[in-house]
Design a protein around this motif. Sequence first.
Motif, mmCIF file in Angstrom:
data_model
loop_
_atom_site.group_PDB
_atom_site.id
_atom_site.type_symbol
_atom_site.label_atom_id
_atom_site.label_comp_id
_atom_site.label_asym_id
_atom_site.label_seq_id
_atom_site.Cartn_x
_atom_site.Cartn_y
_atom_site.Cartn_z
ATOM 1 N N TYR A 252 -11.960 1.942 -5.814
ATOM 2 C CA TYR A 252 -10.542 1.943 -5.446
ATOM 3 C C TYR A 252 -10.298 2.829 -4.231
ATOM 4 O O TYR A 252 -10.632 4.014 -4.221
ATOM 5 N N ALA A 253 -9.712 2.234 -3.210
ATOM 6 C CA ALA A 253 -9.433 2.959 -1.964
ATOM 7 C C ALA A 253 -8.035 2.582 -1.485
ATOM 8 O O ALA A 253 -7.857 1.589 -0.784
ATOM 9 N N PRO A 254 -7.013 3.365 -1.876
ATOM 10 C CA PRO A 254 -5.644 3.063 -1.436
ATOM 11 C C PRO A 254 -5.522 3.163 0.072
ATOM 12 O O PRO A 254 -6.038 4.096 0.690
ATOM 13 N N THR A 255 -4.873 2.194 0.657
ATOM 14 C CA THR A 255 -4.726 2.172 2.111
ATOM 15 C C THR A 255 -3.522 2.989 2.537
ATOM 16 O O THR A 255 -2.572 3.185 1.778
ATOM 17 N N SER A 256 -3.548 3.458 3.759
ATOM 18 C CA SER A 256 -2.421 4.234 4.297
ATOM 19 C C SER A 256 -1.301 3.326 4.797
ATOM 20 O O SER A 256 -0.210 3.767 5.076
ATOM 21 N N SER A 258 -0.560 -1.319 5.083
ATOM 22 C CA SER A 258 -1.169 -2.652 5.077
ATOM 23 C C SER A 258 -0.304 -3.620 5.862
ATOM 24 O O SER A 258 0.923 -3.588 5.799
ATOM 25 N N LYS A 423 0.784 4.162 -3.591
ATOM 26 C CA LYS A 423 -0.193 3.246 -4.176
ATOM 27 C C LYS A 423 0.493 2.046 -4.823
ATOM 28 O O LYS A 423 0.043 0.902 -4.674
ATOM 29 N N THR A 426 2.003 -0.362 -2.169
ATOM 30 C CA THR A 426 0.934 -1.121 -1.519
ATOM 31 C C THR A 426 0.406 -2.202 -2.446
ATOM 32 O O THR A 426 0.202 -3.354 -2.040
ATOM 33 N N GLU A 438 -8.365 -6.470 -2.122
ATOM 34 C CA GLU A 438 -8.708 -5.629 -0.976
ATOM 35 C C GLU A 438 -8.806 -4.151 -1.368
ATOM 36 O O GLU A 438 -9.587 -3.397 -0.791
ATOM 37 N N LEU A 439 -8.035 -3.760 -2.355
ATOM 38 C CA LEU A 439 -7.995 -2.351 -2.750
ATOM 39 C C LEU A 439 -9.275 -1.905 -3.444
ATOM 40 O O LEU A 439 -9.561 -0.711 -3.519
ATOM 41 N N ARG A 441 -12.237 -3.787 -2.839
ATOM 42 C CA ARG A 441 -13.296 -4.431 -2.057
ATOM 43 C C ARG A 441 -14.084 -5.448 -2.881
ATOM 44 O O ARG A 441 -15.297 -5.463 -2.907
#
Length: 452
Positions: A252-256, A258, A423, A426, A438-439, A441
């Motif tokens: 899990y990698a929350p984006t800054s 999108s 989070k 997004t 996408e969150l 991968r």
Amino acid sequence: MSSENHLTTSPKVKTGFGLLACFALVGCLGTNDPKVEPFQPNSALTYDKQAPLETHSSALVKAIVSTPAVSRALSSAAATKERVAVARTQKEMTVSGSGSSGFETDTDDGSEGVLIVGVTAQKLLSDNGKTDRSIYLSELLAETAKLESQIAFDQALQQILDAYIARSTALEVDRIITYYVTLFNEREDLVQTAVDAGVLSNSDYLELQSLKNEILSEQAQAVFQSHTSASFLRTSLGSNYDAALAELVKRYAPTSGSKLSTTNSNQVTLLDLKKSQIQTEIELQKLSKTLTTNWQSTVSSPKSRGAGSTLFAGVTMNFPIKDGGKSEATIAALQKELEVNALEVSTYEQEVTLAQQGLDNFFAYYEKQKVLLNERKRIADERIVELELKLKSGRSDVSALAKEFLALAQTEIAIERLNFDRKAKTLSALSVTGQTCELVRLCNAIGTGNSK
């Protein structure tokens, strides 16, 4: 005149041969509808190219695939795919047998037992592309079912991620409160001493207790949220809980921020497929009153003793003349469905636009709020250091320090909840385009976007 010559010269038989020649050579009763183009599939189908989700090595994917909603969608997709093979058999030769037994009687000659057995072979020669379109329609339905299973997978992933980030936030809030309440409790004896000595009023002491109870109430809510989310995750992930949760922590990698895209969106593809289905059904209706020709061969045993077997080999034709207006009415209804499909596309595009605007607006707020909260935290940290020094030198009362601990706890909780909102916003925005994957991968697992 012999019966053979009579048949040869009979006007009725000549007419029959004339009609046969007209059907076979000219097609006078049925030609291609000029409004229907030669059949060319207008959609690249991938339902038979995507690797099954069930075979993926990811514990998270296996867990989601095992959930009832996704499992049902995948089973439905597999069943629909199998129907494609059934549709394709329409172009293959069919052979059937028939038989009957009983008594045959003439008025003057009595009766005798009769056994009649026949075998018929038939293969489609031409139907102006109706069968090809029917097969293509079944392929479209299979592709639609596959996409619906992918959408179900993404929706299940969204629910799991929603519970995961809620649990993570609740655990962090619980940790923050535990830490600062511990610091508060370490000074509580000093506060009580100050009250007993008359340095601190009882009213101030009660205010501190009220602030402490307030933050403990928030801790109770955080613990409840943590347990609720953990229960959902344990139920959803099942036997894969430990491995899937460890994978979530890693992936899990929350984006800054999108930028939503419909390029790889299953929702857009699904609407396109529905449009192709309706267009194909319209073409089939336009062809419903055109000529169909089949090659047919039939062999049957004789009806009476001494007679020879009967053999027929040739072309059979079928030409619907009138259907009571059914095809026209169906086409009109399908045209309305096309209009609805176009409106659904517009509605979806608007949803994506609004989701993007909402996300952009939130991140504009988020960046400002993050700066303010971090500044608030910095000031509180400095005040605590200063109050600790003053307390040691006897120049400050302990209640101010205790109160500052609780204030700093509230600030850090606000920062954590702001991060949770980031989070959650997004996640909600990405779910509109079906790209929650996408969150974590894992988009390649469901055939959408890119997985890293």
